[in-house]
Design a protein around this motif. Structure first.
Motif, PDB file in Angstrom:
ATOM      1  N   ALA A   7       0.863  -1.180   0.000  1.00 53.80           N
ATOM      2  CA  ALA A   7       0.000   0.000   0.000  1.00 53.80           C
ATOM      3  C   ALA A   7       0.895   1.225   0.000  1.00 53.80           C
ATOM      4  N   ILE A   8       0.534   2.214  -0.790  1.00 55.48           N
ATOM      5  CA  ILE A   8       1.230   3.505  -0.702  1.00 55.48           C
ATOM      6  C   ILE A   8       0.287   4.466   0.021  1.00 55.48           C
ATOM      7  N   VAL A   9       0.841   5.167   0.999  1.00 56.71           N
ATOM      8  CA  VAL A   9       0.061   6.196   1.698  1.00 56.71           C
ATOM      9  C   VAL A   9       0.913   7.470   1.733  1.00 56.71           C
ATOM     10  N   ARG A  10       0.263   8.597   1.935  1.00 55.55           N
ATOM     11  CA  ARG A  10       1.028   9.843   2.125  1.00 55.55           C
ATOM     12  C   ARG A  10       0.496  10.529   3.373  1.00 55.55           C
ATOM     13  N   GLN A  11       1.388  10.925   4.241  1.00 55.21           N
ATOM     14  CA  GLN A  11       0.953  11.537   5.497  1.00 55.21           C
ATOM     15  C   GLN A  11       0.250  12.866   5.249  1.00 55.21           C
ATOM     16  N   PRO A  12      -0.689  13.222   6.115  1.00 54.41           N
ATOM     17  CA  PRO A  12      -1.293  14.549   5.987  1.00 54.41           C
ATOM     18  C   PRO A  12      -0.256  15.610   6.321  1.00 54.41           C
ATOM     19  N   GLY A  13      -0.349  16.763   5.690  1.00 54.31           N
ATOM     20  CA  GLY A  13       0.579  17.854   5.997  1.00 54.31           C
ATOM     21  C   GLY A  13      -0.008  18.764   7.069  1.00 54.31           C
ATOM     22  N   LYS A  14       0.822  19.690   7.553  1.00 54.69           N
ATOM     23  CA  LYS A  14       0.362  20.613   8.606  1.00 54.69           C
ATOM     24  C   LYS A  14      -0.791  21.477   8.096  1.00 54.69           C
ATOM     25  N   ASN A  15      -0.852  21.665   6.763  1.00 51.93           N
ATOM     26  CA  ASN A  15      -1.940  22.488   6.211  1.00 51.93           C
ATOM     27  C   ASN A  15      -3.110  21.642   5.686  1.00 51.93           C
ATOM     28  N   GLN A  36      -4.481   9.245  13.565  1.00 50.10           N
ATOM     29  CA  GLN A  36      -5.420   8.345  12.870  1.00 50.10           C
ATOM     30  C   GLN A  36      -4.758   7.731  11.635  1.00 50.10           C
ATOM     31  N   HIS A  37      -3.873   8.510  11.010  1.00 48.54           N
ATOM     32  CA  HIS A  37      -3.162   8.001   9.839  1.00 48.54           C
ATOM     33  C   HIS A  37      -2.230   6.866  10.253  1.00 48.54           C
ATOM     34  N   ASN A  38      -1.517   7.072  11.363  1.00 52.78           N
ATOM     35  CA  ASN A  38      -0.615   6.012  11.856  1.00 52.78           C
ATOM     36  C   ASN A  38      -1.409   4.751  12.181  1.00 52.78           C
ATOM     37  N   ILE A  52       4.097   1.599   2.299  1.00 55.66           N
ATOM     38  CA  ILE A  52       5.117   2.542   1.824  1.00 55.66           C
ATOM     39  C   ILE A  52       4.601   3.944   2.167  1.00 55.66           C
ATOM     40  N   VAL A  53       5.300   4.612   3.085  1.00 56.10           N
ATOM     41  CA  VAL A  53       4.787   5.894   3.587  1.00 56.10           C
ATOM     42  C   VAL A  53       5.536   7.057   2.929  1.00 56.10           C
ATOM     43  N   LEU A  54       4.812   7.899   2.226  1.00 55.36           N
ATOM     44  CA  LEU A  54       5.420   9.084   1.631  1.00 55.36           C
ATOM     45  C   LEU A  54       5.218  10.267   2.574  1.00 55.36           C
ATOM     46  N   GLU A  55       6.219  11.167   2.566  1.00 54.97           N
ATOM     47  CA  GLU A  55       6.079  12.351   3.411  1.00 54.97           C
ATOM     48  C   GLU A  55       5.040  13.292   2.821  1.00 54.97           C
TER      49      GLU A  55
END
Ligand code: CIR
Length: 252
Positions: A7-15, A36-38, A52-55
């Protein structure tokens, strides 16, 4: 159902809270969204998937909703072309990661398409025509899928963000859907959602575990009655931004 290994995921950003929303549920809290993302990633791992965690990429406040950036099958990844201008470009980073694993094909202008509008049912793909996915995008996707032996058809979706905001295929000929989209599953078993529980239409089957959003007791009971192994997932912060369970990952 396809069995997934990655799985590819991308973390939420500060904005994250600056993204697009129609929900009127208030502003999401960044720290809570991250938590919640973690938790979501840990659940995918528990289901046997390498994550696979993208910044985060702060150019794209909606960038954690990676599902919208591609459609992935065993043979190919078709990168999308988001229909909301604020999201156009998100697909590029995902295309570069997917290229390590799959052949890449792309939706090009004037086509628009977002992965949330694509519902796979065995070897058939339903393509929702929405404000985000146009006929040109649907035709392009359909012809790529055909090359790889898949069939597809379009469905009109009105007043709902994406097709999969309102319907999910659970596997074994079972669907869950809002009343307006139940016709898609007319020859199957459909759980039609109660008023107030519409958000739980967005469920996700990961290797025979059925992920459902937390807080929808009637839907939960109906799904348990069908014999699924359920995992409830807290989605409050993503719901505030119109995002559901499927939106947070690209599984393949
Ligand atoms: C958007 O409006 O594009 C995001 N705020 C939510 C996207 C949700 N994605 C999905 O349903 N596949």
């Amino acid at each position: 159902m396809p069995q997934y290994t990655k799985a590819i995921v991308r973390q939420p950003g500060k904005n994250f809270a600056d993204g697009i929303t129609t929900s009127n549920l208030g502003k999401p809290e960044y720290e809570k969204a991250l938590e919640q993302h973690n938790a979501y990633c840990e659940i995918l791992k528990r289901c046997g998937v390498e994550v696979i965690v993208l910044e985060a990429d702060e150019r794209y406040p909606d960038g954690c909703f990676v599902e919208d950036t591609a459609v992935v099958t065993k043979e190919v990844a078709i990168t999308s072309r988001p229909g909301n201008p604020a999201r156009l470009g998100e697909q590029e980073r995902l295309a570069s990661v997917l290229a390590d694993y799959k052949l890449i094909e792309s939706i090009v202008a004037p086509g628009t398409l977002e992965g949330g509008d694509i519902m796979r049912v065995e070897n058939h793909f339903y393509i929702g025509l929405t404000k985000r996915t146009n006929i040109d995008g649907a035709k392009q996707l359909s012809s790529v899928l055909e090359k790889y032996g898949y069939t597809s058809s379009t469905v009109s979706v009105n007043d709902i963000l994406h097709l999969k905001t309102g319907i999910a295929y659970l596997g074994n000929n079972n669907f869950i859907a809002v009343q307006e989209l139940a016709h898609i599953a007319q020859n199957s078993n459909v759980i039609i959602l109660n008023k107030g529980e519409e958000y739980s239409a967005n469920c996700l089957n990961v290797n025979d575990n059925l992920l459902i959003p937390k807080g929808f007791p009637k839907s939960k009971q109906n799904i348990v009655d069908l014999g699924y192994n359920i995992i409830e997932v807290e989605m409050s912060e993503y719901r505030k931004m119109d995002g559901g369970l499927t939106c947070l990952s690209l599984l393949f």
